[in-house]
Design a protein around this motif. Structure first.
Motif, mmCIF file in Angstrom:
data_model
loop_
_atom_site.group_PDB
_atom_site.id
_atom_site.type_symbol
_atom_site.label_atom_id
_atom_site.label_comp_id
_atom_site.label_asym_id
_atom_site.label_seq_id
_atom_site.Cartn_x
_atom_site.Cartn_y
_atom_site.Cartn_z
ATOM 1 N N HIS A 136 1.164 -1.106 -0.159
ATOM 2 C CA HIS A 136 0.077 0.044 0.083
ATOM 3 C C HIS A 136 0.831 1.551 -0.073
ATOM 4 O O HIS A 136 0.787 1.730 -0.392
ATOM 5 N N HIS A 137 2.284 1.276 0.435
ATOM 6 C CA HIS A 137 2.426 2.839 0.906
ATOM 7 C C HIS A 137 3.094 2.585 -0.484
ATOM 8 O O HIS A 137 3.744 3.963 -0.844
ATOM 9 N N LEU A 138 3.971 2.035 -1.204
ATOM 10 C CA LEU A 138 4.822 1.641 -2.362
ATOM 11 C C LEU A 138 3.407 2.157 -3.302
ATOM 12 O O LEU A 138 4.304 3.336 -4.199
ATOM 13 N N ALA A 139 2.809 2.456 -3.535
ATOM 14 C CA ALA A 139 1.688 2.207 -4.882
ATOM 15 C C ALA A 139 1.664 3.708 -3.925
ATOM 16 O O ALA A 139 1.463 4.117 -5.236
ATOM 17 N N GLN A 140 1.018 4.079 -3.146
ATOM 18 C CA GLN A 140 1.397 5.155 -3.138
ATOM 19 C C GLN A 140 2.081 6.223 -3.563
ATOM 20 O O GLN A 140 1.757 7.618 -3.677
ATOM 21 N N ALA A 141 3.205 5.441 -3.428
ATOM 22 C CA ALA A 141 4.350 6.341 -3.597
ATOM 23 C C ALA A 141 4.561 6.956 -5.303
ATOM 24 O O ALA A 141 4.700 7.654 -5.538
ATOM 25 N N LEU A 142 3.774 5.315 -5.870
ATOM 26 C CA LEU A 142 4.118 5.516 -6.959
ATOM 27 C C LEU A 142 3.043 6.357 -8.051
ATOM 28 O O LEU A 142 3.736 7.620 -8.691
ATOM 29 N N ARG A 143 1.628 6.460 -6.904
ATOM 30 C CA ARG A 143 0.520 7.557 -7.523
ATOM 31 C C ARG A 143 1.435 9.259 -7.622
ATOM 32 O O ARG A 143 1.346 9.915 -8.301
ATOM 33 N N SER A 144 2.129 9.101 -6.340
ATOM 34 C CA SER A 144 2.102 10.224 -6.119
ATOM 35 C C SER A 144 3.128 11.049 -6.609
ATOM 36 O O SER A 144 3.359 12.287 -6.929
ATOM 37 N N GLU A 163 3.449 3.289 -13.802
ATOM 38 C CA GLU A 163 2.388 2.782 -14.558
ATOM 39 C C GLU A 163 2.442 1.143 -14.758
ATOM 40 O O GLU A 163 1.473 0.303 -14.100
ATOM 41 N N ALA A 164 3.793 1.207 -15.217
ATOM 42 C CA ALA A 164 3.452 -0.342 -15.251
ATOM 43 C C ALA A 164 3.855 -1.015 -13.445
ATOM 44 O O ALA A 164 3.632 -2.402 -13.244
ATOM 45 N N LEU A 169 1.701 -4.514 -8.870
ATOM 46 C CA LEU A 169 1.237 -4.066 -7.832
ATOM 47 C C LEU A 169 -0.283 -4.619 -7.423
ATOM 48 O O LEU A 169 -1.299 -4.610 -6.455
ATOM 49 N N GLY A 170 -1.003 -5.284 -8.986
ATOM 50 C CA GLY A 170 -2.402 -5.050 -8.524
ATOM 51 C C GLY A 170 -3.631 -4.041 -8.066
ATOM 52 O O GLY A 170 -4.284 -4.000 -8.023
ATOM 53 N N GLU A 171 -3.111 -2.889 -8.677
ATOM 54 C CA GLU A 171 -3.482 -1.750 -8.942
ATOM 55 C C GLU A 171 -4.816 -1.042 -9.983
ATOM 56 O O GLU A 171 -4.037 -1.826 -11.408
ATOM 57 N N LYS A 172 -5.623 -1.143 -9.785
ATOM 58 C CA LYS A 172 -6.442 -1.469 -11.346
ATOM 59 C C LYS A 172 -6.600 -0.259 -11.615
ATOM 60 O O LYS A 172 -6.801 0.365 -12.499
ATOM 61 N N ASP A 173 -6.063 0.712 -11.349
ATOM 62 C CA ASP A 173 -6.148 2.456 -12.202
ATOM 63 C C ASP A 173 -4.926 2.983 -12.767
ATOM 64 O O ASP A 173 -4.287 4.137 -13.024
ATOM 65 N N TYR A 174 -3.987 1.636 -13.309
ATOM 66 C CA TYR A 174 -3.413 1.916 -13.479
ATOM 67 C C TYR A 174 -4.032 2.591 -14.606
ATOM 68 O O TYR A 174 -4.696 2.330 -15.780
ATOM 69 N N ASP A 175 -2.003 3.524 -15.230
ATOM 70 C CA ASP A 175 -2.849 4.468 -16.804
ATOM 71 C C ASP A 175 -2.018 3.691 -18.003
ATOM 72 O O ASP A 175 -1.313 3.952 -18.147
ATOM 73 N N LYS A 176 -3.233 3.530 -18.823
ATOM 74 C CA LYS A 176 -2.606 2.630 -20.400
ATOM 75 C C LYS A 176 -2.374 3.213 -21.300
ATOM 76 O O LYS A 176 -1.401 3.034 -22.059
#
Length: 382
Positions: A136-144, A163-164, A169-176
């Motif tokens: 969760h922390h890593l995904a939040q960092a990537l989004r930021s 985005e890759a 990380l299994g995040e559904k909101d990655y930007d294709k």
């Protein structure tokens, strides 16, 4: 023969761990910001920790992912797998003393992307081994890091690689779309014979190897089956990368030196990332042998590492190509930037019994020619 085979791999492994250990040892204790030397281009110090960590992980990741190593190496690998996961925690936990800058200024996008590239290279042992809290922390960092706008250069691959990372990380909101934009743009910037422009403009430097082609190939390996457009593109991109790897091999002189040309030359043997990746992925062109590439890259490693001024008294990298040459470092380079050199160690992700490691020593192209030997005539890629 068995002892010699082990010694070849051991030399590479010891060199890699010597380089990255100061970064991981400090970060594991949440002391990277405190202990890392930040007096070189001090105005860039806020970016240095993420640069050092992301770039160190870049070369380490395939070894962490490797399976079936010999017993002694496997035990060492287990230690480093745990260390890498602890460091990911320290780098991305907002409560950590070493929580890193993923948002302020433009630079964090670059090294967030390098960190994501490590997830691509070690999807099981890194992306797939995180606790839910760290994930969760890593995904939040990537989004930021998305707040940072990428220009029409190799930076497009940084946005795509973030985005890759979210995808892995299994995040559904990655930007294709960010991924598609990078893949399509660089197809338009292909200049021929295995090289791309950095944007519309061509530069004599190693950015095709530092960033462009390694990320292009790995993004298409990850997403190439998701669309017919990508399947067609993947075949072309991988062939170009193999051709470019052959060019890199021919740039290695008999003594392991190579042309000092273009930007970011202080990344040292990171300049040969695409040759190392082609060896890792068994995509060397016909005429190049894995053992010959090993010998060529070993010559480069030894040439650079023989000058002890490459490191300071505490084992941290110093700017230069051969020893300490700070005048070769652009203003955007700090101590953390230098750890992109780790990318040469990608073949440690191959099994110990792979031809890369067990093949008899042989001369590479430059050494063959300049000793009066014989090689095939070089041909451009059609």
């Amino acid at each position: 023969m068995e002892k010699m085979e082990n010694q070849r791999r051991k030399e590479w492994l010891e060199s890699m761990l010597r380089i990255v250990s100061p970064v991981f040892d400090a970060l594991e204790k949440e002391e990277l910001h405190k202990t890392m030397p930040l007096d070189f281009h001090e105005e860039r110090s806020e970016y240095a920790p993420l640069e050092a960590f992301g770039r160190s992980m870049l070369g380490l990741a395939p070894w962490l992912e490797a399976e079936g190593l010999e017993e002694e190496e496997e035990k060492l690998q287990a230690v480093w797998r745990k260390k890498a996961l602890r460091c990911l925690d320290a780098a991305t936990d907002p409560e950590s003393a070493d929580f890193m800058n993923f948002t302020t200024g433009g630079q964090p996008l670059v090294d967030t992307a390098f960190l994501c590239h490590t997830l691509v290279r070690a999807p099981k042992q890194l992306a797939g081994s995180l606790t839910e809290r760290v994930r969760h922390h890593l995904a939040q960092a990537l989004r930021s890091s998305r707040t940072i706008m990428a220009g029409s250069t190799n930076w497009l691959f940084f946005s795509a690689m973030v985005e890759a990372g979210l995808y892995l990380l299994g995040e559904k909101d990655y930007d294709k779309m960010r991924i598609a934009y990078a893949l399509r743009s660089f197809e338009g910037w292909y200049k021929g014979d295995g090289v791309y422009g950095d944007g519309e403009v061509f530069h004599w430097d190693y950015y095709n190897s530092f960033v462009i082609q390694p990320m292009y190939v790995d993004l298409l390996d990850l997403f190439g089956d998701s669309a017919e457009e990508y399947r067609i593109l993947k075949e072309k991109v991988t062939a170009r990368a193999s051709r470019y790897a052959s060019v890199l091999e021919r740039m290695i002189a008999p003594d392991g030196s190579y042309p000092v040309i273009g930007r970011s030359i202080c990344y040292r043997f990171g300049a040969f990332q695409m040759l190392a990746q082609a060896a890792l992925q068994r995509r060397l062109e016909k005429g190049l042998t894995p053992a010959g590439v090993r010998c060529a890259l070993t010559a480069v490693l030894r040439r650079c590492l023989e000058n002890g001024d490459m490191f300071d008294g505490n084992g941290w990298l110093r700017p230069g190509v051969y020893g300490f040459q700070p005048e070769l470092a652009e203003g955007y380079i700090n101590v953390g930037s230098l750890y992109l050199c780790s990318a040469v160690f990608l073949p440690l992700g191959l099994p110990a019994e792979d031809p890369f490691w067990i093949g008899e020593d042989e001369d590479w192209s430059g050494r063959k020619v300049w000793s009066g030997g014989h090689i095939a005539i070089d041909h451009a890629l059609d």
